[in-house]
Motif scaffolding. Structure first.
Motif, PDB file in Angstrom:
ATOM      1  N   LYS A 298       0.622  -1.316   0.412  1.00  0.00           N
ATOM      2  CA  LYS A 298      -0.187  -0.001  -0.105  1.00  0.00           C
ATOM      3  C   LYS A 298       1.032   1.237  -0.147  1.00  0.00           C
ATOM      4  CE  LYS A 298      -3.679   2.298   0.521  1.00  0.00           C
ATOM      5  NZ  LYS A 298      -4.879   2.260  -0.342  1.00  0.00           N
ATOM      6  N   SER A 301       2.985   1.501  -3.218  1.00  0.00           N
ATOM      7  CA  SER A 301       1.651   1.896  -4.392  1.00  0.00           C
ATOM      8  C   SER A 301       0.828   3.741  -4.374  1.00  0.00           C
ATOM      9  CB  SER A 301      -0.225   1.235  -3.881  1.00  0.00           C
ATOM     10  OG  SER A 301      -1.490   1.082  -4.700  1.00  0.00           O
ATOM     11  N   ASP A 302       0.952   4.056  -3.235  1.00  0.00           N
ATOM     12  CA  ASP A 302       0.195   6.132  -2.278  1.00  0.00           C
ATOM     13  C   ASP A 302       1.394   6.809  -3.041  1.00  0.00           C
ATOM     14  OD1 ASP A 302      -2.151   4.409  -2.549  1.00  0.00           O
ATOM     15  OD2 ASP A 302      -2.835   4.100  -0.719  1.00  0.00           O
ATOM     16  N   ALA A 303       2.748   6.261  -2.193  1.00  0.00           N
ATOM     17  CA  ALA A 303       3.640   6.944  -1.908  1.00  0.00           C
ATOM     18  C   ALA A 303       4.891   6.924  -3.205  1.00  0.00           C
ATOM     19  CB  ALA A 303       4.019   6.974  -0.346  1.00  0.00           C
ATOM     20  N   SER A 305       4.194   5.340  -6.816  1.00  0.00           N
ATOM     21  CA  SER A 305       3.847   4.813  -7.944  1.00  0.00           C
ATOM     22  C   SER A 305       3.518   5.916  -8.640  1.00  0.00           C
ATOM     23  CB  SER A 305       2.269   3.486  -8.134  1.00  0.00           C
ATOM     24  OG  SER A 305       2.761   2.953  -7.640  1.00  0.00           O
ATOM     25  N   PRO A 306       2.664   7.122  -7.604  1.00  0.00           N
ATOM     26  CA  PRO A 306       1.887   8.265  -8.741  1.00  0.00           C
ATOM     27  C   PRO A 306       3.440   9.367  -8.726  1.00  0.00           C
ATOM     28  CG  PRO A 306       0.448   8.155  -7.134  1.00  0.00           C
ATOM     29  CD  PRO A 306       1.959   6.841  -6.501  1.00  0.00           C
ATOM     30  N   GLN A 323       2.171  15.635   3.710  1.00  0.00           N
ATOM     31  CA  GLN A 323       2.338  14.358   3.203  1.00  0.00           C
ATOM     32  C   GLN A 323       3.755  13.681   3.521  1.00  0.00           C
ATOM     33  OE1 GLN A 323      -0.410  14.968   0.940  1.00  0.00           O
ATOM     34  NE2 GLN A 323      -2.547  14.585   1.830  1.00  0.00           N
TER      35      GLN A 323
END
Length: 342
Positions: A298, A301-303, A305-306, A323
């Motif tokens: 997770k 994926s969140d921190a 991949s973008p 953040q």
């Protein structure tokens, strides 16, 4: 040669709004720390070595801020001009009276640059001495083995060499502790680690997360982890993009190193998720648990991949400073936890 200095790295990030008595006190203390503890004139039994190191600090910082030299190389006494030692020159610069021609922020940042580079150079020297210790021991054995006294002389010299190296390392570690404590007492939101002075706003996080993290990644094995995390902190401090990307790169490097060290790497891994799976594998003894695997998936994926892929026509991904700090602190905590399991 371009040198990474504090005043340039943080030129767009205001830290000091006024020059206070606390700031003046710190600069005196920092000047003594650099010239009397890091590079004393009895340094390694050779004052020329200390002078050469301090001159390097002087020349590199001066070049980066656009000056020929820091402080005054000459002083007039009794109508005669005398050449100042490089230690006196740097100390005079550090303790110079604040002038309105500078903003308090720039005045302090330039002097923090001197402290940072002095500590970075000394840390590099101490690390080089530790790394060369086996070779120096081998050289001593070769030189003394056939002399009168033979084994006894060799053992004594080896013990002396190792004691000197350990003493220098201990002295440097104590100097780092003192520097960080003095910055804390001066109410500076700063801390030194691995060659850089960086912003550290949360004293609790600094004590529980950051300080143990930097201690763990000080070994050569984790050098790439430290480099990427230092980059993440700099990006966050200057409100730039990709802080979380570099923090997750540091975490990915940790996963790769552990997987390689344990002999679990297959060569077919294409990303951090595969290395996470190597660590959770039942065949590999469950280095991490399934719920930890899910948490790491997770996080990437969140921190990660973008920010690791081009957004195309979609809005450019970004994080708030809060953040970004979260991503860095969580990555540091994971890295600490994983290394401590080895």
């Amino acid at each position: 040669m371009i040198t990474d200095v504090f005043s340039i790295r943080y030129e767009d990030t205001p830290i000091w709004s006024a020059f206070t008595e606390r700031d003046r006190r710190f600069l005196v203390q920092a000047a003594k720390l650099v010239t009397e503890q890091l590079f004393p004139r009895t340094y390694s039994g050779d004052s020329e070595n200390a002078d050469a190191s301090l001159k390097t600090v002087n020349d590199r910082v001066a070049t980066e801020i656009g000056l020929l030299h820091l402080g005054q190389p000459w002083i007039q006494l009794s109508n005669q001009w005398h050449k100042r030692t490089i230690a006196d020159q740097l100390s005079g610069f550090m303790m110079d009276t604040f002038q309105d021609a500078f903003s308090p922020d720039l005045f302090m940042k330039i002097r923090i640059s001197v402290v940072e580079l002095a500590f970075r150079i000394r840390e590099e020297q101490v690390a080089a001495l530790k790394e060369s210790l086996p070779a120096r021991k081998a050289d001593l054995k070769a030189r003394f083995a056939k002399t009168s006294g033979g084994i006894a002389t060799t053992v004594a010299q080896l013990n002396k060499l190792e004691a000197q190296t350990q003493s220098l390392n201990k002295m440097f570690e104590e100097a780092v502790i003192e520097l960080n404590e003095r910055m804390l007492r001066a109410h500076f939101p700063l801390s030194y680690h691995r060659g850089f002075i960086q912003i550290s706003n949360d004293a609790t996080v600094a004590a529980i997360v950051e300080k143990p993290f930097w201690a763990l990644v000080s070994a050569p094995l984790w050098e790439n982890v430290a480099i990427d995390m230092a980059r993440a902190v700099d990006l966050r401090d200057n409100n730039k993009r990709d802080a979380s990307l570099y923090a997750s790169k540091a975490l990915e490097s940790t996963l790769k190193i552990i997987s390689d060290k344990k002999g679990w790497t297959t060569g077919h891994e294409v990303g951090p998720v595969n290395y996470v799976n190597n660590l959770v594998s039942k065949n590999n003894g469950r280095f991490i648990e399934v719920w930890e695997q899910e948490s790491l998936h997770k996080l990437f994926s969140d921190a990660r991949s973008p920010f690791g892929h081009g957004p195309g026509t979609a809005p450019m991904p970004s994080m708030t400073p809060q953040q970004a700090s979260w991503a860095i602190e969580v990555s540091m905590s994971w890295i600490k936890s994983l290394i401590n399991r080895l």
